[in-house]
Design a protein around this motif. Sequence first.
Motif, PDB file in Angstrom:
ATOM      1  N   ALA A 135      11.097  -8.279   6.642  1.00 47.64           N
ATOM      2  CA  ALA A 135      10.219  -8.230   5.478  1.00 47.64           C
ATOM      3  C   ALA A 135       9.130  -7.186   5.711  1.00 47.64           C
ATOM      4  N   LEU A 136       8.878  -6.367   4.691  1.00 48.97           N
ATOM      5  CA  LEU A 136       7.780  -5.408   4.718  1.00 48.97           C
ATOM      6  C   LEU A 136       6.774  -5.794   3.638  1.00 48.97           C
ATOM      7  N   ASP A 137       5.501  -5.655   3.935  1.00 44.63           N
ATOM      8  CA  ASP A 137       4.416  -5.834   2.957  1.00 44.63           C
ATOM      9  C   ASP A 137       4.174  -7.287   2.575  1.00 44.63           C
ATOM     10  N   THR A 138       5.240  -8.060   2.369  1.00 43.77           N
ATOM     11  CA  THR A 138       5.120  -9.431   1.873  1.00 43.77           C
ATOM     12  C   THR A 138       5.961 -10.357   2.736  1.00 43.77           C
ATOM     13  N   THR A 152       0.675  -6.133   5.739  1.00 38.58           N
ATOM     14  CA  THR A 152      -0.768  -6.304   5.677  1.00 38.58           C
ATOM     15  C   THR A 152      -1.106  -7.786   5.748  1.00 38.58           C
ATOM     16  N   ASP A 153      -2.178  -8.119   6.437  1.00 41.44           N
ATOM     17  CA  ASP A 153      -2.749  -9.463   6.351  1.00 41.44           C
ATOM     18  C   ASP A 153      -3.497  -9.506   5.017  1.00 41.44           C
ATOM     19  N   ASN A 154      -2.841 -10.005   3.972  1.00 44.61           N
ATOM     20  CA  ASN A 154      -3.395  -9.908   2.625  1.00 44.61           C
ATOM     21  C   ASN A 154      -4.606 -10.804   2.408  1.00 44.61           C
ATOM     22  N   PHE A 155      -4.674 -11.920   3.111  1.00 43.60           N
ATOM     23  CA  PHE A 155      -5.881 -12.745   3.039  1.00 43.60           C
ATOM     24  C   PHE A 155      -7.074 -11.960   3.595  1.00 43.60           C
ATOM     25  N   LYS A 156      -6.868 -11.296   4.702  1.00 41.03           N
ATOM     26  CA  LYS A 156      -7.939 -10.494   5.303  1.00 41.03           C
ATOM     27  C   LYS A 156      -8.345  -9.352   4.374  1.00 41.03           C
ATOM     28  N   ALA A 157      -7.374  -8.700   3.726  1.00 43.73           N
ATOM     29  CA  ALA A 157      -7.689  -7.610   2.806  1.00 43.73           C
ATOM     30  C   ALA A 157      -8.556  -8.104   1.657  1.00 43.73           C
ATOM     31  N   PRO A 183       1.826 -13.825 -11.500  1.00 38.42           N
ATOM     32  CA  PRO A 183       1.798 -15.267 -11.222  1.00 38.42           C
ATOM     33  C   PRO A 183       2.912 -15.669 -10.254  1.00 38.42           C
ATOM     34  N   GLY A 184       2.560 -16.455  -9.253  1.00 38.20           N
ATOM     35  CA  GLY A 184       3.544 -16.902  -8.275  1.00 38.20           C
ATOM     36  C   GLY A 184       3.731 -15.969  -7.099  1.00 38.20           C
ATOM     37  N   SER A 185       3.079 -14.799  -7.123  1.00 38.10           N
ATOM     38  CA  SER A 185       3.220 -13.839  -6.028  1.00 38.10           C
ATOM     39  C   SER A 185       2.414 -14.283  -4.820  1.00 38.10           C
ATOM     40  N   GLU A 186       3.051 -14.294  -3.651  1.00 40.88           N
ATOM     41  CA  GLU A 186       2.355 -14.656  -2.415  1.00 40.88           C
ATOM     42  C   GLU A 186       1.251 -13.661  -2.103  1.00 40.88           C
ATOM     43  N   VAL A 187       1.517 -12.370  -2.298  1.00 38.26           N
ATOM     44  CA  VAL A 187       0.504 -11.344  -2.052  1.00 38.26           C
ATOM     45  C   VAL A 187      -0.699 -11.569  -2.960  1.00 38.26           C
ATOM     46  N   TYR A 239     -13.227  -7.913  -9.128  1.00 42.82           N
ATOM     47  CA  TYR A 239     -12.209  -7.917  -8.071  1.00 42.82           C
ATOM     48  C   TYR A 239     -10.893  -7.445  -8.676  1.00 42.82           C
ATOM     49  N   THR A 240     -10.199  -6.536  -7.975  1.00 42.78           N
ATOM     50  CA  THR A 240      -8.885  -6.098  -8.439  1.00 42.78           C
ATOM     51  C   THR A 240      -7.887  -6.187  -7.300  1.00 42.78           C
ATOM     52  N   ILE A 241      -6.670  -6.623  -7.620  1.00 41.83           N
ATOM     53  CA  ILE A 241      -5.647  -6.820  -6.597  1.00 41.83           C
ATOM     54  C   ILE A 241      -5.158  -5.517  -6.008  1.00 41.83           C
ATOM     55  N   ASN A 242      -5.157  -4.434  -6.794  1.00 41.10           N
ATOM     56  CA  ASN A 242      -4.723  -3.140  -6.271  1.00 41.10           C
ATOM     57  C   ASN A 242      -5.356  -2.008  -7.072  1.00 41.10           C
ATOM     58  N   GLU A 243      -5.109  -0.786  -6.665  1.00 39.07           N
ATOM     59  CA  GLU A 243      -5.784   0.364  -7.266  1.00 39.07           C
ATOM     60  C   GLU A 243      -5.315   0.690  -8.681  1.00 39.07           C
TER      61      GLU A 243
END
Length: 344
Positions: A135-138, A152-157, A183-187, A239-243
């Motif tokens: 698995a990559l990224d997720t 990525t440690d997404n909680f840390k990010a 919705p439902g995404s672990e990331v 807050y935004t999840i990504n750019e």
Amino acid sequence: MTHDRAGHERTRRRRRRGVTLLVAGALVSGAVACGGADGSGGQGAHQITIGLVTKTEANPFFVALRHAATAAAHRNDARLIALAGKFDGDNEGQVNAVESLIARGVNGILITPSNTTGILGAIREARRQGILVIALDTATQPENAVDATYATDNFKAGRLQGAYLKALLAGRAPKVFVLDGTPGSEVSQDRHDGFLDGFGLKDGSPAIIGQANANGDRNTAQAATENLLLRASDVNTIYTINEPVAGGAYEAITDRGLTRQVTIGSIDGSCDGVRDVKAGTLAATVMQFPVGMATDGVDAVVAFAKSGVRPSGFTDTGTVLITDRPVRGLPSQSTAWGLQHCWG
């Protein structure tokens, strides 16, 4: 690791979507000039073959990851077959991609799972047939459903973004919009939870005056922010999840003349995102390293194909807060550093 990852595992119900499979490219080493893209020429059946399955084809993060995997495969004289779902959350498309790669007899599969439980049956079958799955990224749920994870440690990010945006308020009362992913995404959930932890908020807090799912998409984020502003125009933090989502939010607040009032943070660390921080569009972004994820994944498959040694466990590929407005107590790097290392 700054938190107990197991403490953030959760069971989710997800809908299965329509079948869509995009062939992002069958990318091969120099041997492709001697044969077809199916690997029938050149080294033929002896060439190491690696499958890559990303969530989407167009998202800049996954484009960078695919390019890095292509380059790493080329350096190893291996073949890369890159497939993608049509949209973030397209579990059906990813299942079909994995099944296609199994049928092609790949040595290993690298996957960024859209549905961290819905993909498990396909992964289980690939591993049953002796294919290395990374698995990559997720991370999958559970993480040990795959051989290894580079992500990525997404909680840390999320926590870094939250702590930084909180510090910038300098004691002012927070009035926050939260723009999540799918919705439902672990990331999405991990970054959301991390943001709240870093900011010192809880779900349902009165400080959160607006919340929406933006599916990682700029246009969706702009429309969502416009709708939230109709109900709460006194927002001071987003807050935004990504750019891409940050870009859409910025367009919305610009149209309302609120750029001096609102501070936006994000996660990705693309070169364009770092430039947005430098220009003042974003206060900060948390940099990820997809090139490292992809390179480590390809190298692991190549090593497995040659030696039979399987990697294991979770490898945190790193997070760095990028800003030109550092705050005490939060390590960060400048945009000059960011432009030298973006998505490295």
